[in-house]
Design a protein around this motif. Structure first.
Motif, PDB file in Angstrom:
ATOM      1  N   GLY A 207     -25.505  -3.426   6.601  1.00  0.00           N
ATOM      2  CA  GLY A 207     -25.006  -4.187   7.737  1.00  0.00           C
ATOM      3  C   GLY A 207     -26.046  -4.921   8.545  1.00  0.00           C
ATOM      4  O   GLY A 207     -25.708  -5.750   9.379  1.00  0.00           O
ATOM      5  N   GLY A 210     -25.478  -4.920  12.209  1.00  0.00           N
ATOM      6  CA  GLY A 210     -24.292  -5.670  12.619  1.00  0.00           C
ATOM      7  C   GLY A 210     -24.301  -7.130  12.247  1.00  0.00           C
ATOM      8  O   GLY A 210     -23.262  -7.802  12.359  1.00  0.00           O
ATOM      9  N   HIS A 211     -25.414  -7.663  11.787  1.00  0.00           N
ATOM     10  CA  HIS A 211     -25.486  -9.083  11.445  1.00  0.00           C
ATOM     11  C   HIS A 211     -24.791  -9.396  10.122  1.00  0.00           C
ATOM     12  O   HIS A 211     -24.401 -10.540   9.878  1.00  0.00           O
ATOM     13  CB  HIS A 211     -26.946  -9.542  11.388  1.00  0.00           C
ATOM     14  CG  HIS A 211     -27.644  -9.475  12.715  1.00  0.00           C
ATOM     15  ND1 HIS A 211     -27.374 -10.357  13.749  1.00  0.00           N
ATOM     16  CD2 HIS A 211     -28.588  -8.612  13.180  1.00  0.00           C
ATOM     17  CE1 HIS A 211     -28.125 -10.049  14.787  1.00  0.00           C
ATOM     18  NE2 HIS A 211     -28.868  -9.002  14.475  1.00  0.00           N
ATOM     19  N   ARG A 214     -19.880  -5.013  10.434  1.00  0.00           N
ATOM     20  CA  ARG A 214     -19.900  -3.992  11.470  1.00  0.00           C
ATOM     21  C   ARG A 214     -19.299  -2.655  11.038  1.00  0.00           C
ATOM     22  O   ARG A 214     -19.153  -1.738  11.848  1.00  0.00           O
ATOM     23  CB  ARG A 214     -19.156  -4.504  12.712  1.00  0.00           C
ATOM     24  CG  ARG A 214     -19.826  -5.734  13.337  1.00  0.00           C
ATOM     25  CD  ARG A 214     -19.251  -6.022  14.709  1.00  0.00           C
ATOM     26  NE  ARG A 214     -19.378  -4.913  15.634  1.00  0.00           N
ATOM     27  CZ  ARG A 214     -20.484  -4.598  16.313  1.00  0.00           C
ATOM     28  NH1 ARG A 214     -21.593  -5.323  16.153  1.00  0.00           N
ATOM     29  NH2 ARG A 214     -20.493  -3.573  17.142  1.00  0.00           N
ATOM     30  N   GLU A 215     -18.943  -2.522   9.750  1.00  0.00           N
ATOM     31  CA  GLU A 215     -18.351  -1.256   9.290  1.00  0.00           C
ATOM     32  C   GLU A 215     -19.301  -0.076   9.475  1.00  0.00           C
ATOM     33  O   GLU A 215     -18.878   1.037   9.806  1.00  0.00           O
ATOM     34  CB  GLU A 215     -17.928  -1.374   7.824  1.00  0.00           C
ATOM     35  CG  GLU A 215     -16.687  -2.210   7.587  1.00  0.00           C
ATOM     36  CD  GLU A 215     -16.982  -3.698   7.544  1.00  0.00           C
ATOM     37  OE1 GLU A 215     -16.016  -4.473   7.383  1.00  0.00           O
ATOM     38  OE2 GLU A 215     -18.178  -4.082   7.642  1.00  0.00           O
ATOM     39  N   ILE A 217     -21.598   0.285  11.845  1.00  0.00           N
ATOM     40  CA  ILE A 217     -21.685   0.608  13.272  1.00  0.00           C
ATOM     41  C   ILE A 217     -20.394   1.230  13.786  1.00  0.00           C
ATOM     42  O   ILE A 217     -20.413   2.206  14.550  1.00  0.00           O
ATOM     43  CB  ILE A 217     -22.036  -0.659  14.084  1.00  0.00           C
ATOM     44  CG1 ILE A 217     -23.451  -1.132  13.737  1.00  0.00           C
ATOM     45  CG2 ILE A 217     -21.903  -0.412  15.584  1.00  0.00           C
ATOM     46  CD1 ILE A 217     -23.814  -2.466  14.356  1.00  0.00           C
ATOM     47  N   GLU A 218     -19.265   0.688  13.356  1.00  0.00           N
ATOM     48  CA  GLU A 218     -17.984   1.093  13.939  1.00  0.00           C
ATOM     49  C   GLU A 218     -17.317   2.264  13.232  1.00  0.00           C
ATOM     50  O   GLU A 218     -16.535   2.981  13.855  1.00  0.00           O
ATOM     51  CB  GLU A 218     -17.039  -0.108  13.950  1.00  0.00           C
ATOM     52  CG  GLU A 218     -17.540  -1.249  14.842  1.00  0.00           C
ATOM     53  CD  GLU A 218     -16.658  -2.479  14.775  1.00  0.00           C
ATOM     54  OE1 GLU A 218     -15.655  -2.463  14.013  1.00  0.00           O
ATOM     55  OE2 GLU A 218     -16.978  -3.476  15.463  1.00  0.00           O
TER      56      GLU A 218
END
Length: 330
Positions: A207, A210-211, A214-215, A217-218
């Motif tokens: 990921g 997040g760039h 976002r899987e 991170i979330e």
């Protein structure tokens, strides 16, 4: 020590499964094999290979080279090498179900399965997505697919999904189920008291903060944090392109990949002939070959039996581990 009894299912009768079972029967072994198959098909395969085969009754212990106990499940039509017939689909599925039921009933300590032909089974009028799903439904269990060789063990969070559906399928409940089942199997089937599991990210570079998605991170990172608090040793999420480097693999007992082609190409490259397919989460060990029916090789005696040999040996080893664990006083 009484040999553990394993059920053996050759799979598609027109493929290499029957002859691989005949090859397996020639080996010295410390476990007993009972084959759920058409007896005539096994004899035909033995004749094609010019190998001896002595078929025993279903309750006789087959532990000597050249012996197989057989539960005879006749095919509807005599199969020709390399030419699967949908009319035999019921016998193929019946053999799988009967062997698995024997494990559920406690008559066998595990099941070893050869390759089946999904398309032919469906052409025979039987809705079939895979043996893993069939056995899970029969046992009423949630399961995880793991492929393993002597280099790496890879468990899958998702299996046979189109790539565009994978991201939506990676949810916290799905990933938690995969990790818990894998963790329990490493402990109870492989005898690893405190396993370390590497968890791959879904996106390139996990990921990239997040760039690139976002899987991680979330979904993945919060779940791993929660499970770590409960005592599980989880590494990740890791970028898939570097997680399989030999130096890193030495620190893991298994890798959980997010999707089929993220983890399995590396495993198969590292040792396809020795790889096996395990269904984790069943009340008995199920180990399968990691190859298809190889219709073009059937009857020629050139098919490599290494994966079936590894599957049977692995199944017997896991069965003994489970039996020994039950015999230890609580």
């Amino acid at each position: 020590m009484t040999p553990v009894r394993l059920a053996l299912v050759p799979g598609e009768p027109a493929g290499v499964g029957p002859e691989l079972c005949v090859r397996l029967a020639q080996r010295s072994r410390d476990y007993s094999l009972t084959t759920f198959a058409d007896a005539r098909t096994l004899q035909t395969a033995a004749k094609a290979l010019s190998l001896p085969l002595r078929l025993l009754g279903p309750d006789e212990p087959a532990t000597q080279p050249g012996e197989l106990a057989v539960v005879d499940i006749p095919n509807a039509v005599v199969p020709a090498f390399g030419q699967p017939d949908p009319r035999n689909a019921a016998a193929v599925i019946g053999a799988l179900r009967d062997a698995a039921q024997g494990c559920l009933d406690g008559r066998f300590a595990g099941v070893v399965t050869g390759p089946v032909h999904k398309a032919v089974i469906n052409e025979g009028g039987i809705a079939y997505t895979g043996t893993t799903e069939l056995l899970a439904e029969q046992a009423g269990r949630e399961v995880v697919m793991m492929l393993a060789n002597d280099v790496v063990r890879v468990a899958l969070a998702t299996t046979h999904l189109p790539l565009r559906e994978v991201a939506d399928a990676i949810t916290a409940p799905v990933l938690e189920r995969t990790l818990r089942i894998t963790h329990d199997a490493l402990r109870h089937d492989f005898g690893i008291a405190d396993p370390v599991i590497a968890v791959l990210g879904l996106n390139p570079h996990a990921g990239e903060a997040g760039h690139l998605g976002r899987e991680e991170i979330e979904v993945i990172e919060p779940l791993l944090a929660t499970l770590r608090e409960g005592g599980m040793r989880l590494i990740g999420p890791l970028p898939a392109d570097t997680a399989f480097l030999p130096a890193k693999l030495r620190g893991f007992d298994a890798v959980v990949a997010m999707y089929h082609d993220q983890g399995l190409p590396v495993l198969k490259f590292s040792g396809f002939e020795r790889a096996v397919n395990l269904t984790l989460g069943l009340p008995y060990p199920r180990v399968a070959v990691d190859h298809g029916t190889a219709l073009e090789l059937a009857g020629h005696g050139t098919a490599d039996p290494s994966s079936l040999f590894a599957a049977a040996d692995t199944c017997a080893r896991i069965a003994r581990t489970r039996i020994d664990a039950r015999q230890i006083p609580a």
